[in-house]
Write a protein that holds these residues in place. Structure first.
Motif, mmCIF file in Angstrom:
data_model
loop_
_atom_site.group_PDB
_atom_site.id
_atom_site.type_symbol
_atom_site.label_atom_id
_atom_site.label_comp_id
_atom_site.label_asym_id
_atom_site.label_seq_id
_atom_site.Cartn_x
_atom_site.Cartn_y
_atom_site.Cartn_z
ATOM 1 N N LYS A 140 0.851 -1.184 0.000
ATOM 2 C CA LYS A 140 0.000 0.000 0.000
ATOM 3 C C LYS A 140 0.890 1.238 0.000
ATOM 4 N N THR A 141 0.865 1.964 -1.110
ATOM 5 C CA THR A 141 1.659 3.185 -1.248
ATOM 6 C C THR A 141 0.970 4.105 -2.248
ATOM 7 N N LYS A 142 1.510 5.282 -2.409
ATOM 8 C CA LYS A 142 0.912 6.268 -3.319
ATOM 9 C C LYS A 142 1.973 6.778 -4.279
ATOM 10 N N PHE A 143 1.517 7.137 -5.483
ATOM 11 C CA PHE A 143 2.355 7.773 -6.501
ATOM 12 C C PHE A 143 1.831 9.182 -6.737
ATOM 13 N N ARG A 144 2.725 10.045 -7.145
ATOM 14 C CA ARG A 144 2.348 11.438 -7.381
ATOM 15 C C ARG A 144 2.351 11.739 -8.870
#
Length: 395
Positions: free
Chosen positions: A220-224
């Protein structure tokens, strides 16, 4: 005809000048229409790695007196400029949508849809115009069946994979994707047998960004995305047509009644009543016009406010939908636990992530397995139907 396709396949994506010269010579000099059409279509295969050159090469062929050459020019533009939204290609195809020959219009519709795959109104302002044209052509009872078939295919192409797929003959790193080239080649033979249109699916490539850890699991992570959310957003969903309000129709007055009224004397009260009725109608029309203007102004204000309030970047959850053009503006936030193993500008496809906090527990996204089929399906659940028993076909 086979020779023209052989040249197109042998030099696919190379942009070889000698091959283009040979194809152009055949396109304008051969006596067979099928050979000329194949020669022009093959130009699109040669130039898919340099789509900006195709409109210049094909622009004169798109105005040819031969309808087969015009059809080939339309498909060549669609093949080479697929998914690019190129304005130069659309300007050549737009007049071909009104061509007097039905199959030329069909080719123009197909190519327009191929070019507009995964485009929105921010990227291509004319998108709504073309989508309305597809819908209108499909529902037009007086339109030719061949053109309606092209419009139906175009509607499917432009919405391929729920707008999560694009048409591309090269991989993420610029290598030629042979199955995609072969699929598009067979798709062009829809001219001879329409079920071959299904081979276009081989050219569809999903546009995604999936981050994997060392165990090839999705953390679970986010990209910009360093662009405004509306730049690469989904196009608006089709809305059902609103019912028009029924206008009150004035009662018809017969000529006999007019004559009878003309014989009678009109009193001043009758004249005043007529003037008042006319004044009321004028006032109502003015109010309606003012309300329409107010609504238009309010909508414009809302749009400008949305643009002002819209953030300059967007955070996307892993996995994410990332368009081909959007890959160049993708990045991992600096405060993220993970970083990319490959130091290259832009992110797309599968990305192996380096964990900056080893030893700590990771939040892993659970992968939902597809429903079991065949022998694995349990009783009571929807299982795949068994194949039919062998039989002999007799006329």
């Amino acid at each position: 005809m086979c020779g023209m396709y052989c040249v197109g396949m042998a030099y696919a994506g190379t942009g070889n000048n000698n091959a283009i010269r040979r194809l152009l010579h055949v396109a304008v000099s051969d006596v067979n229409d099928d050979v000329r059409r194949a020669a022009v279509i093959s130009i699109g295969f040669l130039l898919f790695n340099a789509p900006e050159q195709c409109p210049n090469v094909v622009s004169l062929l798109a105005e040819s007196y031969n309808s087969h050459v015009r059809y080939g020019a339309a498909l060549a533009l669609g093949i080479s400029c697929a998914g690019s939204g190129m304005k130069e290609a659309l300007t050549i195809l737009e007049p071909m949508l009104n061509d007097p020959v039905n199959y030329v219009r069909q080719g123009a519709l197909l190519s327009t849809a191929m070019i507009l795959v995964q485009q929105n109104e921010q990227m291509c302002p004319k998108l709504k115009h073309f989508k309305d044209l597809f819908a209108k052509t499909m529902s037009d009872k007086h339109e030719d069946v061949m053109v309606k078939f092209g419009a139906i295919l175009s509607q499917g192409i432009i919405n391929a994979g729920g707008r999560n797929c694009t048409i591309s003959m090269r991989s993420q790193y610029g290598h030629t994707n042979i199955p995609s080239v072969a699929g598009l080649l067979v798709f062009t033979h829809t001219w001879f047998w329409f079920p071959l249109s299904h081979f276009l699916c081989l050219a569809f490539q999903p546009t995604y960004l999936i981050g994997l850890n060392s165990d090839l699991n999705m953390p679970k992570t986010k990209f910009r995305s360093c662009a405004r959310p509306s730049t690469y957003a989904y196009p608006p969903i089709l809305e059902a047509p609103k019912e028009k309000e029924k206008e009150k129709v004035s009662t018809a007055i017969l000529s006999t009644t007019v004559k009878k009224l003309a014989k009678g004397r009109a009193t001043p009260m009758d004249v005043d009543e007529d003037k008042q009725a006319e004044d009321k109608k004028k006032e109502e029309e003015k109010k309606k016009a003012e309300e329409a203007e107010k609504k238009a102004e309010e909508e414009k204000k809302k749009e400008t406010e949305k643009k002002k309030d819209e953030p300059k970047f967007e955070l996307l959850e892993n996995p994410a939908r990332v368009l081909v053009d959007q890959r160049a503006v993708m990045d991992i936030p600096t405060d993220s636990r993970y970083s990319s193993v490959w130091n290259r500008n832009g992110l797309g496809g599968f990305v192996i992530l380096r964990d900056g906090k080893k030893g700590e527990t990771e939040e892993i996204i659970e992968v939902v397995k597809p429903a079991a089929s065949g022998d694995e399906a349990k009783e009571g659940e929807d299982a795949e139907a068994p194949p039919p028993e062998p039989f002999e076909y007799t006329e």
